[in-house]
Design a protein around this motif. Sequence first.
Motif, PDB file in Angstrom:
ATOM      1  N   ALA A 125      52.138  13.841   1.446  1.00  0.00           N
ATOM      2  CA  ALA A 125      51.385  12.303   1.444  1.00  0.00           C
ATOM      3  C   ALA A 125      50.112  12.724   1.839  1.00  0.00           C
ATOM      4  O   ALA A 125      49.071  12.109   1.485  1.00  0.00           O
ATOM      5  CB  ALA A 125      52.165  11.545   2.509  1.00  0.00           C
ATOM      6  N   ALA A 126      49.793  13.750   3.029  1.00  0.00           N
ATOM      7  CA  ALA A 126      48.342  13.889   3.502  1.00  0.00           C
ATOM      8  C   ALA A 126      47.489  14.675   2.291  1.00  0.00           C
ATOM      9  O   ALA A 126      46.374  14.269   2.292  1.00  0.00           O
ATOM     10  CB  ALA A 126      48.584  15.096   4.696  1.00  0.00           C
TER      11      ALA A 126
ATOM     12  N   VAL B  72      42.704  11.219  -2.788  1.00  0.00           N
ATOM     13  CA  VAL B  72      42.087   9.767  -3.034  1.00  0.00           C
ATOM     14  C   VAL B  72      40.859   9.537  -2.295  1.00  0.00           C
ATOM     15  O   VAL B  72      39.883   9.104  -3.092  1.00  0.00           O
ATOM     16  CB  VAL B  72      43.287   8.778  -2.542  1.00  0.00           C
ATOM     17  N   LEU B  73      40.760  10.080  -1.032  1.00  0.00           N
ATOM     18  CA  LEU B  73      39.422   9.846  -0.135  1.00  0.00           C
ATOM     19  C   LEU B  73      38.593  10.713  -0.906  1.00  0.00           C
ATOM     20  O   LEU B  73      37.312  10.255  -0.861  1.00  0.00           O
ATOM     21  CB  LEU B  73      39.812  10.431   1.112  1.00  0.00           C
TER      22      LEU B  73
ATOM     23  N   LEU C  18      47.946  13.784  -0.924  1.00  0.00           N
ATOM     24  CA  LEU C  18      47.682  12.700  -1.837  1.00  0.00           C
ATOM     25  C   LEU C  18      46.206  11.991  -1.080  1.00  0.00           C
ATOM     26  O   LEU C  18      45.642  11.534  -2.003  1.00  0.00           O
ATOM     27  CB  LEU C  18      48.855  12.058  -2.144  1.00  0.00           C
ATOM     28  N   LEU C  19      46.483  11.609   0.064  1.00  0.00           N
ATOM     29  CA  LEU C  19      45.645  10.729   0.607  1.00  0.00           C
ATOM     30  C   LEU C  19      44.289  11.484   0.587  1.00  0.00           C
ATOM     31  O   LEU C  19      43.110  10.794   0.614  1.00  0.00           O
ATOM     32  CB  LEU C  19      45.940  10.482   2.111  1.00  0.00           C
ATOM     33  N   ALA C  20      44.112  12.812   0.950  1.00  0.00           N
ATOM     34  CA  ALA C  20      42.918  13.465   0.818  1.00  0.00           C
ATOM     35  C   ALA C  20      42.449  13.349  -0.474  1.00  0.00           C
ATOM     36  O   ALA C  20      41.188  13.470  -0.593  1.00  0.00           O
ATOM     37  CB  ALA C  20      43.297  14.781   1.292  1.00  0.00           C
TER      38      ALA C  20
END
Length: 322
Positions: A298-299, A305-306, A301-303
């Motif tokens: 999840a970390a 996206v950012l 994927l979030l990175a």
Amino acid sequence: MKSLFKHREIWLGLAIVAVILAVTLRFPRFSEPSNLLTVFNDTSILMMLALGQMAVILTRCIDLSMASNLALTGMIVAMANAAFPFIPVPLLILGCVVVGAALGAFNGLLVWKLNIPAIVVTLGTLTIFRGLVFVISGGAWVNAAQMSPDFIQLQRSVFLGLPVLSWFAIVVAALVYVLMTRTPLGRAFYAIGVNPTAAVYTGIDVGKTKFYAFVLAGAISGLAGYLWISRYVIASVEVASGYELNIIAACVIGGVSIAGGIGTVGGALLGALFLGVVNNALPVIGVSPFWQMAISGAAILLAVVLNARGERSKGRVILRGA
């Protein structure tokens, strides 16, 4: 102040502090300096490998074979130490760096001279290097009983309050920082990642620059081969299996763009440190290994996206509504 918080490093640093504070509320000893130094030491190898991967990713390539390079150089140095324990450890480390650089050069030559996509090349060499570990060892392990005391103890020694393993990471980070910010080669890595066509017109040899990036990644992988084997005192085919995903994750979380041309040494180091803190914190609070993998994913994927949002250029508005 607003522009300060646009930097990924600031947010990553705050995220690391937040994780440490959250775990400390339940287990106060987690934030003790001795424990934090242990976390840093545990993450040192990942930090170094992330810096090597960053150089490759900046050039719009990727190296999936770094963990296999580590395993192969680690097996070679372990077997050499077991057979010839009188060889000085610094000479063995130098041999690891040379062998690792040669394996990286093999990747770089295929990308440069044959113009094969890096992901295809390194996916192939990932398997080749891992297979060579089995071939040269015959499937056997090299364990602590076969290694010399000096081979095992060097990176466990303490200098100025820090284990030598941590100093290896600090020195490599300093050298890579100088390379990236103070040399034409470092600037070339960024230039061809931003615009390879324009880089050609400035006199940069794109293929050769990519080759040097792979050599750098390979040399760091070779050094990590010795450090990994001497730390965990076991050399086998399974060493660092799947670790290439952690290396890439550290870069992505640290703000290194998969599209190339964007990334900093500080970001890559903090990305690796963030993973190290999370991986050390989750077992403390009783999170199962399966959830650890999910949280790490999840970390990542979030990175991504950012990173995508940060790299998206804002178009110029030429028409406005009433």
